[in-house]
Design a protein around this motif. Structure first.
Motif, PDB file in Angstrom:
ATOM      1  N   LEU A  80     -13.445  -2.516 -12.730  1.00 58.51           N
ATOM      2  CA  LEU A  80     -12.600  -1.648 -13.553  1.00 58.51           C
ATOM      3  C   LEU A  80     -11.774  -2.508 -14.502  1.00 58.51           C
ATOM      4  N   ASP A  81     -11.749  -2.149 -15.790  1.00 59.31           N
ATOM      5  CA  ASP A  81     -10.904  -2.791 -16.799  1.00 59.31           C
ATOM      6  C   ASP A  81      -9.848  -1.804 -17.273  1.00 59.31           C
ATOM      7  N   LEU A  82      -8.610  -2.279 -17.438  1.00 57.19           N
ATOM      8  CA  LEU A  82      -7.516  -1.455 -17.962  1.00 57.19           C
ATOM      9  C   LEU A  82      -6.767  -2.254 -19.012  1.00 57.19           C
ATOM     10  N   ARG A  83      -6.437  -1.609 -20.126  1.00 58.95           N
ATOM     11  CA  ARG A  83      -5.628  -2.268 -21.156  1.00 58.95           C
ATOM     12  C   ARG A  83      -4.765  -1.235 -21.861  1.00 58.95           C
ATOM     13  N   ASN A  84      -3.487  -1.542 -21.989  1.00 55.79           N
ATOM     14  CA  ASN A  84      -2.579  -0.703 -22.771  1.00 55.79           C
ATOM     15  C   ASN A  84      -1.988  -1.566 -23.883  1.00 55.79           C
ATOM     16  N   ARG A  85      -2.125  -1.102 -25.116  1.00 53.40           N
ATOM     17  CA  ARG A  85      -1.642  -1.867 -26.264  1.00 53.40           C
ATOM     18  C   ARG A  85      -0.417  -1.178 -26.862  1.00 53.40           C
ATOM     19  N   TYR A  86       0.592  -1.984 -27.168  1.00 48.94           N
ATOM     20  CA  TYR A  86       1.815  -1.491 -27.808  1.00 48.94           C
ATOM     21  C   TYR A  86       1.988  -2.200 -29.142  1.00 48.94           C
ATOM     22  N   LEU A  87       2.434  -1.450 -30.141  1.00 52.94           N
ATOM     23  CA  LEU A  87       2.717  -2.052 -31.429  1.00 52.94           C
ATOM     24  C   LEU A  87       4.038  -1.492 -31.945  1.00 52.94           C
ATOM     25  N   ASN A  88       4.963  -2.397 -32.229  1.00 58.66           N
ATOM     26  CA  ASN A  88       6.234  -2.030 -32.843  1.00 58.66           C
ATOM     27  C   ASN A  88       6.288  -2.720 -34.193  1.00 58.66           C
ATOM     28  N   GLY A  89       6.054  -1.988 -35.265  1.00 61.62           N
ATOM     29  CA  GLY A  89       5.940  -2.580 -36.592  1.00 61.62           C
ATOM     30  C   GLY A  89       7.096  -2.200 -37.491  1.00 61.62           C
TER      31      GLY A  89
ATOM     32  N   ASN B  38       8.329   0.854 -46.929  1.00 66.73           N
ATOM     33  CA  ASN B  38       9.121   0.368 -45.799  1.00 66.73           C
ATOM     34  C   ASN B  38       9.220   1.450 -44.724  1.00 66.73           C
ATOM     35  N   GLU B  39       9.025   1.047 -43.471  1.00 65.52           N
ATOM     36  CA  GLU B  39       9.055   2.006 -42.376  1.00 65.52           C
ATOM     37  C   GLU B  39       9.124   1.255 -41.057  1.00 65.52           C
ATOM     38  N   THR B  40       9.325   1.997 -39.980  1.00 67.71           N
ATOM     39  CA  THR B  40       9.225   1.475 -38.622  1.00 67.71           C
ATOM     40  C   THR B  40       8.213   2.328 -37.866  1.00 67.71           C
ATOM     41  N   GLU B  41       7.229   1.674 -37.275  1.00 68.91           N
ATOM     42  CA  GLU B  41       6.168   2.361 -36.525  1.00 68.91           C
ATOM     43  C   GLU B  41       6.179   1.892 -35.080  1.00 68.91           C
ATOM     44  N   TYR B  42       6.119   2.833 -34.158  1.00 65.54           N
ATOM     45  CA  TYR B  42       5.892   2.485 -32.757  1.00 65.54           C
ATOM     46  C   TYR B  42       4.662   3.262 -32.302  1.00 65.54           C
ATOM     47  N   ARG B  43       3.654   2.535 -31.871  1.00 66.90           N
ATOM     48  CA  ARG B  43       2.404   3.153 -31.428  1.00 66.90           C
ATOM     49  C   ARG B  43       1.936   2.476 -30.144  1.00 66.90           C
TER      50      ARG B  43
ATOM     51  N   LEU C 290      -4.624   0.847 -38.353  1.00 62.35           N
ATOM     52  CA  LEU C 290      -4.460   2.298 -38.422  1.00 62.35           C
ATOM     53  C   LEU C 290      -3.113   2.723 -39.010  1.00 62.35           C
ATOM     54  N   TYR C 291      -2.031   1.971 -38.690  1.00 63.94           N
ATOM     55  CA  TYR C 291      -0.709   2.545 -38.923  1.00 63.94           C
ATOM     56  C   TYR C 291       0.287   1.681 -39.684  1.00 63.94           C
ATOM     57  N   VAL C 292       0.084   0.364 -39.815  1.00 62.27           N
ATOM     58  CA  VAL C 292       1.143  -0.499 -40.338  1.00 62.27           C
ATOM     59  C   VAL C 292       0.713  -1.195 -41.627  1.00 62.27           C
TER      60      VAL C 292
END
Length: 319
Positions: A20-29, A42-47, A116-118
């Motif tokens: 089993l593989d598990l991965r959670n990715r966080y991005l604070n841009g 200019n913006e702040t993204e949390y995904r 995707l987002y930043v």
């Protein structure tokens, strides 16, 4: 990230590796630019995104000459749902000195959260939340040859067909279309003497964009030819390795200077590196790596330049 893996030799000819593989990715841009034409970006993204998979790979030694591998990987993602990637491999030892092999695998590569987002203020690349994953398959066919007791070679054809390849178009991340890749790889290993050995690796890659506005062009940043040759000495803990690397140049594709075409290629280059290991004690050694031995400035790819002669010194210990 986390992985749980179990290997099960359930009979003398079958080995099952599963887990089993598990991965959670966080991005604070945090996007911040003082350029007047970019302030509105200019913006702040949390995904965040989750990716998990259950996998199994069975290796079956049919007899002394034949071996096969069958694999399944069931993926679960928060962004792109679930999907299955099977794989198969086969190897035939035609004689004690020659073996033939081949493989096929279904692949999917999902876009990164930054794509995707930043907004990228360094390269001026816009994100695209509507990107699709790259999907397709890749395959190999090759032969392993034992020319002599101290000389071996591996020769491989590789290919892939991937839809929705990711790239930059008009300053924005996009699915640039279908890309067909075909290539050849050759590797030779020669044990000259008990202390001396040498190797040669060469890879040719033809990665053609097969659809869209860039149809017919080589995929960006992918060189046609790369090669490496090296010679090494090893005795009683001492090691000295000298490497020469060749890069034929790659299509710059984007991040161009004004008036420069996206069909331009970066110049080719040849580089020398040196690695040394000096034993200090029975379980302690000094390591030294000198990169760009000739102290020559060159463009590694797309206006990213290699610094001058660079030294790395370290200590290794076994206890």
């Amino acid at each position: 990230t986390a992985r749980v893996e179990h290997e099960w030799q359930f009979n003398p000819t079958n080995n099952l590796r599963w887990g089993l593989d598990l991965r959670n990715r966080y991005l604070n841009g945090d996007v911040f630019s003082t350029a007047p034409n970019r302030i509105d970006l200019n913006e702040t993204e949390y995904r965040e995104s989750f990716e998990g998979a259950i996998f199994a790979l069975n290796t079956w030694r049919i007899n002394d000459s034949w071996q096969t591998e069958l694999g399944l990987r069931q993926n679960f993602t928060s962004e792109y749902g679930s999907y299955l990637n099977p794989s198969i491999g086969l190897r035939w030892a035609a004689s004690p000195n020659v073996a033939l092999r081949g493989s096929w695998v279904s692949v999917q590569r999902n876009p990164g959260l930054d794509q995707l987002y930043v907004y990228d203020t360094v390269h001026n690349w816009l994100p695209n939340p509507n990107l699709n994953p790259e999907t397709g398959s890749s395959w190999t066919a090759g032969v392993d040859v034992r020319f002599a007791a101290n000389l071996t070679g591996q020769f491989t054809y590789f290919g892939s067909r991937l839809s929705d390849r990711l790239g930059i178009q008009f300053g924005r991340w996009a699915n640039i279309g279908l890309v067909n890749t075909n290539g050849l790889e050759a590797a030779l290993r020669w044990q000259i003497a008990p202390e001396w050995s040498t190797f040669l690796n060469y890879t040719y890659t033809d990665a053609k964009i097969a659809s869209g506005i860039e149809q017919g062009l080589q995929l960006g940043f992918v060189p046609y030819s790369v090669a490496q040759v090296g010679i090494g000495y090893q005795s009683e803990g001492w090691q000295v390795n000298l490497f020469a690397s060749y890069f034929s140049g790659a299509r710059r594709a984007f991040f161009n200077n004004p008036g420069v075409s996206n069909t331009d290629f970066s110049p080719s280059w040849l580089n020398f590196d040196l690695g040394v290991r000096v034993p200090l004690l029975s379980n302690l050694a000094l390591t030294l790596f000198v990169e760009n031995l000739a102290d020559v400035a060159y463009e590694k790819s797309n206006r990213i330049y290699q610094p001058g002669r660079t030294y790395r010194i370290g200590i290794t210990s076994n206890f």
